[in-house]
Design an enzyme around this catalytic site. Structure first.
Site, PDB file in Angstrom:
ATOM      1  N   ASN A   8      -0.041  -1.567   0.078  1.00 33.18           N
ATOM      2  CA  ASN A   8       0.516   0.068  -0.272  1.00 33.18           C
ATOM      3  C   ASN A   8       1.228   1.214  -0.385  1.00 33.18           C
ATOM      4  OD1 ASN A   8      -2.026   2.124   0.670  1.00 33.18           O
ATOM      5  ND2 ASN A   8      -2.059   1.152   2.439  1.00 33.18           N
ATOM      6  N   TRP A   9       1.516   1.831  -1.026  1.00 30.69           N
ATOM      7  CA  TRP A   9       2.187   3.282  -1.441  1.00 30.69           C
ATOM      8  C   TRP A   9       1.710   4.655  -0.747  1.00 30.69           C
ATOM      9  CZ3 TRP A   9       4.325   2.196  -7.356  1.00 30.69           C
ATOM     10  CH2 TRP A   9       5.172   0.891  -7.028  1.00 30.69           C
ATOM     11  N   LYS A  10       0.245   4.247  -0.684  1.00 26.18           N
ATOM     12  CA  LYS A  10      -0.855   5.419   0.192  1.00 26.18           C
ATOM     13  C   LYS A  10      -0.485   6.788  -0.950  1.00 26.18           C
ATOM     14  CE  LYS A  10      -0.348   3.554   4.761  1.00 26.18           C
ATOM     15  NZ  LYS A  10      -0.178   3.285   5.983  1.00 26.18           N
ATOM     16  N   HIS A  35      -9.754   1.854   4.497  1.00 20.74           N
ATOM     17  CA  HIS A  35      -8.370   1.605   5.581  1.00 20.74           C
ATOM     18  C   HIS A  35      -8.937   2.289   6.427  1.00 20.74           C
ATOM     19  CE1 HIS A  35      -4.404   2.606   5.944  1.00 20.74           C
ATOM     20  NE2 HIS A  35      -3.987   1.558   5.494  1.00 20.74           N
ATOM     21  N   GLU A  82      -7.363   4.810   7.370  1.00 20.37           N
ATOM     22  CA  GLU A  82      -6.624   6.254   7.049  1.00 20.37           C
ATOM     23  C   GLU A  82      -8.036   6.642   6.454  1.00 20.37           C
ATOM     24  OE1 GLU A  82      -2.990   5.981   5.056  1.00 20.37           O
ATOM     25  OE2 GLU A  82      -2.140   5.030   7.264  1.00 20.37           O
ATOM     26  N   GLU A  96      -5.935  -5.257  10.598  1.00 24.09           N
ATOM     27  CA  GLU A  96      -4.921  -3.995  11.229  1.00 24.09           C
ATOM     28  C   GLU A  96      -4.966  -3.163  11.826  1.00 24.09           C
ATOM     29  OE1 GLU A  96      -2.754  -2.367   6.110  1.00 24.09           O
ATOM     30  OE2 GLU A  96      -3.955  -1.139   6.741  1.00 24.09           O
ATOM     31  N   GLY A 151       2.356   2.324  10.580  1.00 26.09           N
ATOM     32  CA  GLY A 151       3.055   3.443  10.407  1.00 26.09           C
ATOM     33  C   GLY A 151       3.967   4.267  12.202  1.00 26.09           C
ATOM     34  N   SER A 195       3.137  -1.933  10.389  1.00 24.25           N
ATOM     35  CA  SER A 195       4.514  -1.998  10.664  1.00 24.25           C
ATOM     36  C   SER A 195       5.139  -2.987  10.068  1.00 24.25           C
ATOM     37  CB  SER A 195       4.868  -2.125  12.719  1.00 24.25           C
ATOM     38  OG  SER A 195       3.935  -0.382  12.165  1.00 24.25           O
ATOM     39  N   GLY A 224       2.826  -1.243   4.540  1.00 22.13           N
ATOM     40  CA  GLY A 224       2.027   0.558   4.052  1.00 22.13           C
ATOM     41  C   GLY A 224       3.977   0.640   4.228  1.00 22.13           C
ATOM     42  N   GLY A 225       4.568   1.379   4.563  1.00 25.24           N
ATOM     43  CA  GLY A 225       6.244   2.129   4.693  1.00 25.24           C
ATOM     44  C   GLY A 225       7.369   1.062   4.581  1.00 25.24           C
TER      45      GLY A 225
END
Ligand code: PGA
Length: 255
Positions: free
Chosen positions: A9-11, A95, A97, A167, A173, A213, A234-235
């Site tokens: 997930n590159w956001k 998600h 976010e 999640e 994150g 994470s 993600g990251g």
């Protein structure tokens, strides 16, 4: 047997050029990986370029959200049919976010889910509790609410195309991942719940990803858990090396 699914997930990261560079490195690095479904979810602006690049590879394309109608005066929204035509196979929905910053609710997640399934997309539905909810022992209540209400009206047949991503919001994150045991406990709960809503066969084939994470250091122990069928990353998906490392750990998780 469930094939693990690792999605990046590159956001809101990576321009078109940067997306092409990253996708290239991932395709090259993952060419000999077997038995893992790999999905890249770049920003909307990179979808069509990546769709061409991924066409001859085993790596799939996903979007990070979609609307629930297929056309009309909805400035800023993207229709599920448009994603399908742009080459997407998957779409992330609900998600945390989106829930936290853009007013997503179980109801809107559900509408998007039904619409995405109607267009033949494979949704990755995100569920998970916030820190205060975990501390108040409400994890299972929150997850039950997200699953039961998020999946409302989804048929057994359509469930074959659904992935759930657990999640925990406090792990996203933050560098503070759930322990393997914490993840397994909630994944087993989700599988049992889906078994009650549908049946055991649907629950047994459902893939439940962990997200929050995940990195090359913790991936192996989390992915080895019985009910963890991959990760939503993600990251660590923003660099080819770390993402490929996680993919390889999923391939060797030996389940
Ligand atoms: P993270 O994000 O890996 O950076 O914690 C996961 C996600 O939000 O899907």
């Amino acid at each position: 047997m469930r094939v693990p699914i690792i999605a990046g997930n590159w956001k809101m990261n990576k321009s078109v050029d940067e997306s092409i560079e990253l996708a290239n490195a991932i395709i090259r690095g993952a060419y000999d990986v077997k038995n893992v479904d790999i999905v890249l979810c770049p920003p909307f602006t990179s979808l069509s370029d990546l769709s061409e690049m991924l066409a001859d590879s085993d790596v799939s394309l996903g979007a990070q959200n979609c609307f629930w109608l297929n056309e009309g005066a909805y400035t800023g929204e993207i229709a599920p049919g448009m994603l399908k035509k742009a080459g997407c196979e998957y779409v992330i929905l609900g998600h945390s976010e989106r829930r936290a910053y853009f007013g997503e609710t179980n109801e809107t997640v559900n509408k998007r889910l039904i619409a995405a399934l109607g267009e033949g997309l494979k949704p990755i539905v995100c569920v998970g509790e916030k820190l205060d909810e975990r501390e108040a022992n409400k994890t299972f209540d929150v997850v039950r609410d997200h699953v039961e209400n998020g999946l409302k009206g989804v048929t057994k047949n359509d469930m074959e195309n659904v992935t759930i991503a657990y999640e925990p919001v406090w792990a996203i994150g933050t560098g503070k991942n759930a322990t393997p045991a914490q993840a397994q406990e909630v994944h087993a709960f989700i599988r049992e719940l889906v078994g009650k809503i549908y049946d055991k066969a649907i629950a047994d084939q459902l893939r439940i990803q962990y997200g929050g994470s995940v990195n090359p250091g913790n991936a192996e122990s989390i992915l080895k858990e019985k009910d963890v069928d991959g990760g939503l990353i993600g990251g660590a998906s923003l660099k080819a090396d770390s993402f490929l490392d996680i993919i390889k750990k999923a391939a060797s998780a030996g389940k």
